[in-house]
Design a protein around this motif. Structure first.
Motif, PDB file in Angstrom:
ATOM      1  N   VAL A 132      -8.746  -0.938   1.841  1.00  8.62           N
ATOM      2  CA  VAL A 132      -9.485  -1.452   0.691  1.00  8.62           C
ATOM      3  C   VAL A 132      -9.041  -2.881   0.378  1.00  8.62           C
ATOM      4  CG1 VAL A 132      -9.847  -1.194  -1.805  1.00  8.62           C
ATOM      5  CG2 VAL A 132      -9.945   0.821  -0.316  1.00  8.62           C
ATOM      6  N   ALA A 133      -7.726  -3.092   0.398  1.00  5.65           N
ATOM      7  CA  ALA A 133      -7.203  -4.432   0.096  1.00  5.65           C
ATOM      8  C   ALA A 133      -7.671  -5.444   1.135  1.00  5.65           C
ATOM      9  CB  ALA A 133      -5.673  -4.390   0.049  1.00  5.65           C
ATOM     10  N   SER A 145      -4.081  -5.945  -3.246  1.00  6.12           N
ATOM     11  CA  SER A 145      -3.134  -4.853  -3.055  1.00  6.12           C
ATOM     12  C   SER A 145      -2.263  -4.658  -4.296  1.00  6.12           C
ATOM     13  CB  SER A 145      -2.255  -5.185  -1.841  1.00  6.12           C
ATOM     14  OG  SER A 145      -1.878  -4.034  -1.195  1.00  6.12           O
ATOM     15  N   THR A 174      -2.973   1.795 -10.255  1.00  4.01           N
ATOM     16  CA  THR A 174      -2.487   3.149  -9.985  1.00  4.01           C
ATOM     17  C   THR A 174      -1.363   3.530 -10.937  1.00  4.01           C
ATOM     18  OG1 THR A 174      -3.031   2.798  -7.672  1.00  4.01           O
ATOM     19  CG2 THR A 174      -1.648   4.684  -8.175  1.00  4.01           C
ATOM     20  N   TYR A 206      -5.425   2.526   0.873  1.00  2.56           N
ATOM     21  CA  TYR A 206      -5.106   1.368   0.034  1.00  2.56           C
ATOM     22  C   TYR A 206      -5.071   0.089   0.861  1.00  2.56           C
ATOM     23  CZ  TYR A 206      -3.913   4.064  -4.179  1.00  2.56           C
ATOM     24  OH  TYR A 206      -3.956   4.848  -5.293  1.00  2.56           O
ATOM     25  N   TYR A 262      -3.081   7.948   2.214  1.00  6.81           N
ATOM     26  CA  TYR A 262      -3.386   7.068   1.087  1.00  6.81           C
ATOM     27  C   TYR A 262      -2.936   5.636   1.339  1.00  6.81           C
ATOM     28  CZ  TYR A 262      -4.639  11.187  -1.671  1.00  6.81           C
ATOM     29  OH  TYR A 262      -5.220  12.330  -2.138  1.00  6.81           O
ATOM     30  N   SER A 263      -1.820   5.460   2.039  1.00  8.21           N
ATOM     31  CA  SER A 263      -1.362   4.095   2.353  1.00  8.21           C
ATOM     32  C   SER A 263      -2.420   3.369   3.162  1.00  8.21           C
ATOM     33  CB  SER A 263      -0.063   4.127   3.149  1.00  8.21           C
ATOM     34  OG  SER A 263       0.970   4.694   2.407  1.00  8.21           O
ATOM     35  N   PRO A 279       0.827  -1.215   0.000  1.00 10.31           N
ATOM     36  CA  PRO A 279       0.000   0.000   0.000  1.00 10.31           C
ATOM     37  C   PRO A 279       0.861   1.264   0.000  1.00 10.31           C
ATOM     38  CG  PRO A 279      -0.769  -1.545   1.666  1.00 10.31           C
ATOM     39  CD  PRO A 279       0.542  -2.068   1.159  1.00 10.31           C
ATOM     40  N   LEU A 289      -4.263  -3.058  -7.042  1.00  6.94           N
ATOM     41  CA  LEU A 289      -4.388  -1.617  -6.802  1.00  6.94           C
ATOM     42  C   LEU A 289      -3.121  -0.892  -7.250  1.00  6.94           C
ATOM     43  CD1 LEU A 289      -6.079  -1.532  -3.271  1.00  6.94           C
ATOM     44  CD2 LEU A 289      -7.080  -0.794  -5.428  1.00  6.94           C
ATOM     45  N   LEU A 290      -1.967  -1.506  -6.943  1.00  7.31           N
ATOM     46  CA  LEU A 290      -0.697  -0.910  -7.359  1.00  7.31           C
ATOM     47  C   LEU A 290      -0.618  -0.828  -8.880  1.00  7.31           C
ATOM     48  CD1 LEU A 290       2.227   0.090  -6.772  1.00  7.31           C
ATOM     49  CD2 LEU A 290       2.953  -2.289  -6.775  1.00  7.31           C
ATOM     50  N   THR A 307       2.168   1.955  -3.493  1.00  7.80           N
ATOM     51  CA  THR A 307       1.108   2.542  -4.324  1.00  7.80           C
ATOM     52  C   THR A 307       0.915   4.014  -3.961  1.00  7.80           C
ATOM     53  OG1 THR A 307       0.047   0.399  -4.143  1.00  7.80           O
ATOM     54  CG2 THR A 307      -1.229   2.146  -5.170  1.00  7.80           C
ATOM     55  N   SER A 308       0.819   4.261  -2.676  1.00  6.70           N
ATOM     56  CA  SER A 308       0.554   5.610  -2.188  1.00  6.70           C
ATOM     57  C   SER A 308       1.632   6.605  -2.609  1.00  6.70           C
ATOM     58  CB  SER A 308       0.443   5.557  -0.660  1.00  6.70           C
ATOM     59  OG  SER A 308       0.535   6.834  -0.131  1.00  6.70           O
TER      60      SER A 308
END
Ligand SMILES: Nc1ncnc2c1ncn2[C@@H]1O[C@H](COP(=O)(O)OP(=O)(O)O)[C@@H](O)[C@H]1O
Ligand SMILES: [Mg+2]
Lengths: 246, 287
Positions: B236-237, B260, B267, B233, B229-230, B212, B263-264, B215-216
């Motif tokens: 959500v994961a 996760s 993004t 993320y 944001y971390s 996360p 999502l990465l 990604t953030s």
């Protein structure tokens, strides 16, 4: 003569196998702009880490603002721009504002903090970058942000370890003028560490040549006027006269 | 399937525990990533496994016990953290050597205790890969206390931790007690690791602490934003991963980490599209 703000007597320092510093003795008076020069590996970084109290004093005495360094509580009086500042992790997710805020040592409310950060950035002409990501700036701009971080708590003494490594020569001149301004207008005592004896003699008021021990301490003009051979000996490395056209 | 989580107390506990872990793992993970210490979580999770195996072994040997494998897992993790700090002091010039040492000893001990407890069973399986299996009220309470402690620690020392992470020398000059703070930081990491294992398992703890954050970092400007944001993320994961894991009967570690990773990927893709669009727009302006 004013009381020195830093006083070093008989300091010696060794790492595992070798002695790096020996018989170091000098004073720094308030308002001075000291250039500390010496070739790579001459012990400059070690010496200033001792002054900052992040390397433990092994032998001799160091007093800062009248207190033995071991008992000295800094509270923002001595600040620092480290050699590592040039090689920090560029991907670090932080804004200029967040980085400069690190330098605030006292407890302040949000508004005061914002003002302190803004004013410090203004001193180094970086106020318009306040919300930018630190990694997006050029090397020279980052360097100015680190100066802002170092002066945000109004230090009496600012020590800079090779701040111009990786900054191009035109910006180096700008940079030295900025330091001169901090010294003259804000009255901050400066110690500028460099392995390059060239341009800095024009700006500093005191020159300290270090190579394991102090080989020269005095007026930079007197040093400049010595013959090359004698200067090389004092600096501890070969020096060639570079003619400046200003 | 969401009703299942809401209606059955034990599953509800799992969801709550997941939400707590989805918050504290990325929160601490931000500091771990920027300090380039992602491997520490891996080292500690394998020591925790040794503790879990030890707890199982003890349970088998002496059926009535005050403590559960979860407790011994936490205990081992904390001891592992103390040993890492110590090794780092001994090997000043090679601080990273502490991790492989602690990791391999952790795995070694795990193998021994698993064998003594009569081999691989379903418990070990869920410790390795995580699970959506029921979490007791006691365990949930413990995870809640750990979360409160972690959040309090970060809030109290936020500025000092940030300063230390950005530039340790400057932090020390400005009066941050680096050694003490590092010591508490690794202890807190040990707690987060052992709490997270309940949900994502030993092998994927460090993923929940780093993915996360990775990604953030692509979408945030400031450090504070990176943290917020971390956590988003991470949460959500965890929620998608737990529900998918329950529905498809897959260990939660797998579903959470794959969510996760998706999502990465998503993004990164969106960032790329955005970049292409801005360049195009600039070109149009120039033309
Ligand atoms: N932590 C350390 N351990 C062992 N040796 C060191 C350490 N730091 C510096 N040295 C050695 O001490 C000498 C002086 O280093 P330093 O003070 O960094 O010099 P300078 O800053 O003038 O280049 C060098 O030979 C360097 O290799
Ligand atoms: Mg140096």
């Amino acid at each position: 003569m004013t009381q020195p703000i830093i006083s070093v007597r008989g300091v010696q320092h060794r790492y595992d196998r070798q002695t790096i510093l020996k018989d170091i003795k000098f004073d720094i008076v308030e308002g001075a702009f000291v250039g500390l020069v010496g070739p790579n590996g001459s012990g400059k970084t070690t010496l200033i880490k001792l002054l900052l109290g992040i390397e433990k004093l092994q032998k001799g005495q160091i007093t800062a603002f009248g207190h033995p360094i071991q008992k000295f509580k800094n509270k923002g009086r001595i600040s620092y721009v480290s050699q590592k500042a040039n090689s920090f992790n560029r991907g670090f997710p932080a804004t200029v504002k967040e980085v400069v805020s690190i330098g605030i040592v006292s407890k302040e409310n949000k508004q005061t903090k914002e003002n302190l950060v803004y004013n410090a950035l203004k001193q180094v002409n970086m106020e318009s970058y306040i919300d930018r990501n630190i990694g997006d700036l050029s090397g020279g701009q980052q360097q100015r942000v680190f100066i802002a971080r170092a002066i945000v708590s109004n230090p009496k003494l600012l020590i800079l370890d090779e701040p111009t490594v990786g900054v191009d020569s035109e910006n180096v001149e700008h940079f030295y003028r900025l330091l001169s301004k901090l010294n003259k207008e804000l009255g901050i005592t400066l110690v500028l560490v460099s392995h390059d004896i060239g341009a800095i003699t024009t700006y500093v008021t005191d020159l300290l040549c270090l190579n394991k021990t102090i080989h020269y301490h005095g007026d930079p003009g007197d040093f400049e006027n010595m013959p090359d051979e004698q200067r090389s000996k004092l600096y501890g490395h070969r020096i060639h006269t570079i003619t400046h056209d200003h | 399937m969401i009703e299942a989580f809401i209606n059955y107390t034990l599953l509800r506990n799992t969801l709550y525990a997941g939400l707590l872990v989805g918050l504290i793992a990325p929160l601490l993970g931000v500091f771990i990533v920027v300090r380039r210490q992602s491997m520490i979580a891996d080292g500690l999770s394998h020591v925790t496994l040794a503790g879990l195996a030890f707890g199982l072994f003890m349970q088998k040997k002496y059926t009535l016990l005050m403590f559960t494998p979860f407790h011994t897992g936490i205990l081992f993790s904390v001891i592992g953290a103390l040993i890492i700090e110590n090794l780092r002091d001994v090997y000043k010039a090679f601080q990273e050597i502490a991790i492989p040492i602690i990791l391999s000893v952790g795995v070694g001990l795990s193998i021994v205790f698993i064998a003594l407890a009569d081999g691989i069973n379903t418990d070990i399986y869920s410790y390795l890969f995580g699970s959506v299996a029921a979490i007791s009220n006691q365990d949930l309470t413990l995870i809640l206390w750990i979360s409160i402690l972690v959040i309090a620690f970060i809030l109290t020392f936020y500025k000092r931790l940030f300063a230390l992470s950005f530039d340790d020398e400057f932090a020390r000059v400005s009066g941050v007690k680096a050694k003490t703070l590092n010591f508490f930081f690794i202890l807190v990491t040990a707690l987060v690791v052992s709490a997270s294992i309940r949900i994502v398992g030993v092998l994927l703890v460090s993923a929940l602490m780093t993915l996360p954050v990775a990604t953030s970092m692509r979408v945030s400007n400031s450090f504070k934003q990176t943290i917020v944001y971390s956590i988003i993320y991470g949460e959500v994961a965890v929620v998608i991963g737990l529900i998918a894991g329950y529905y498809f009967e897959i260990p939660a570690g797998g579903t959470i980490v794959i969510t996760s990773a998706l999502l990465l990927g998503l993004t990164l893709l969106l960032k790329k599209v955005q970049l292409v669009l801005t360049i195009k727009k600039d070109d149009e302006h120039a033309a």
